[in-house]
Structures are given as structure tokens and as C-alpha cells.
Design a protein around this motif. Structure first.
Motif, PDB file in Angstrom:
ATOM      1  N   GLU A  82      -1.381  -3.503  -5.666  1.00 33.21           N
ATOM      2  CA  GLU A  82      -0.306  -2.762  -5.021  1.00 33.21           C
ATOM      3  C   GLU A  82      -0.814  -2.491  -3.717  1.00 33.21           C
ATOM      4  OE1 GLU A  82       2.143   1.304  -6.130  1.00 33.21           O
ATOM      5  OE2 GLU A  82       1.459   0.007  -7.746  1.00 33.21           O
ATOM      6  N   LYS A  84       0.610  -2.147   0.805  1.00 34.37           N
ATOM      7  CA  LYS A  84       1.577  -2.651   2.031  1.00 34.37           C
ATOM      8  C   LYS A  84       0.868  -3.787   2.583  1.00 34.37           C
ATOM      9  CE  LYS A  84       3.325   1.774   2.986  1.00 34.37           C
ATOM     10  NZ  LYS A  84       4.598   1.577   2.392  1.00 34.37           N
ATOM     11  N   ASP A 130       6.411  -3.626   0.935  1.00 31.74           N
ATOM     12  CA  ASP A 130       5.513  -2.896  -0.450  1.00 31.74           C
ATOM     13  C   ASP A 130       5.463  -3.992  -1.152  1.00 31.74           C
ATOM     14  OD1 ASP A 130       4.967  -0.302   0.640  1.00 31.74           O
ATOM     15  OD2 ASP A 130       7.161   0.130   0.458  1.00 31.74           O
ATOM     16  N   ASN A 132       4.896  -3.599  -5.160  1.00 33.29           N
ATOM     17  CA  ASN A 132       4.599  -2.930  -6.170  1.00 33.29           C
ATOM     18  C   ASN A 132       5.494  -3.535  -7.340  1.00 33.29           C
ATOM     19  OD1 ASN A 132       7.282  -2.487  -5.378  1.00 33.29           O
ATOM     20  ND2 ASN A 132       6.704  -0.675  -4.628  1.00 33.29           N
TER      21      ASN A 132
END
Length: 144
Positions: A82, A84, A130, A132
Motif C-alpha cells: 500500500e 503512493k 494510491d 490500496n
């Protein structure tokens, strides 16, 4: 004997707790390349979570996809934690495994995540997204 069994039980429980608390989910980002004008060569791509090395530095992971005569071209980055990330890619038309330049301008098609128009090299912040969950991202090739 009871002390020995209790010690083993505590060790096993602590082992499970540490495994679950330090385990991180890993995700896959699938990149679909759009705007391929010349159906030849390979697409070289790199994904990074390091703003300081973007766009020229080495990435966290690299991927290569063969450009097919027709249809969609895609590639995958697997096992990402997880965070950026940003992607840079280029189409190697002459199989020299590098982005050829014409002075300061790329001579081969290239692209960045989240960027469809350029006014100079993009920053990590402009290209980042992102991770995630598993994602599919479209990146369009640009050429000068």
C-alpha cells in the motif's frame, strides 16, 4: 511440565500476533496502454513510490510488454505494498532498450500515470495514485 507447556503456548500466540500485525497486503496494478500508433516494439514501464527518483530513477518494479499487431496491450506490477506510486513508460521502437531522445525531447512514444498533456516533465505529485487495492490504470502514449 506445566511451565514448559505454558511457555510454548505463549511463544506460539506471540508468533501468530507478530505475523498478523506485520503482514501487509500486496496488490496488483494492471496498466492498459492506449494510443499505440505504431504496432511494433515493446513497452518498457517502471513503477515507483520514490518522489526523488521520479521520473528518471529506478523504480520499485519494472515490466515489459510486447506490442501486438492488434488489440489491447497491457502489463502488470504485482506484489505492491500500500502507498503512493507513479508510473513512467515508453515504447521502444528500435529494440535498443532505451528511450531515444531528439535533443531534449523523446523521439519515441512515452507516457505517465495520470498525465494526458505535458508542459515539461511531470512531477511525482502529478503522476501519483494510491495503491490500496488491485487497480487497472490506462496510460496513453504521447509522441512529439
Amino acid at each position: 511440565m506445566k511451565t514448559f507447556i505454558k511457555s510454548i503456548a505463549v511463544a506460539v500466540i506471540l508468533g501468530f500476533i507478530s505475523t498478523f500485525s506485520f503482514a501487509q497486503n500486496k496488490y496488483t496494478v494492471t496498466v492498459v496502454i492506449k494510443g499505440i500508433q505504431q504496432r511494433q516494439g515493446k513497452i518498457y514501464a517502471s513503477i515507483t513510490n520514490d518522489a526523488n527518483s521520479f521520473p528518471r530513477g529506478g523504480g520499485v518494479k519494472s515490466a515489459i510488454a510486447e506490442v501486438t499487431k492488434e488489440g489491447e496491450v497491457s502489463l502488470k506490477f504485482e506484489g505492491l505494498l500500500e502507498g503512493k506510486y507513479a508510473i513512467v513508460l515508453y515504447q521502444d521502437l528500435n529494440d535498443n532498450k532505451q528511450l531515444d531522445m531528439n535533443g531534449e525531447m523523446p523521439a519515441e512514444p512515452f507516457g505517465f500515470s495520470n498525465v494526458t498533456m505535458l508542459m515539461g516533465p511531470p512531477s511525482f505529485d502529478q503522476c501519483m495514485f494510491d495503491v490500496n487495492e488491485n487497480k487497472v490504470i490506462a496510460i496513453g502514449l504521447m509522441a512529439f
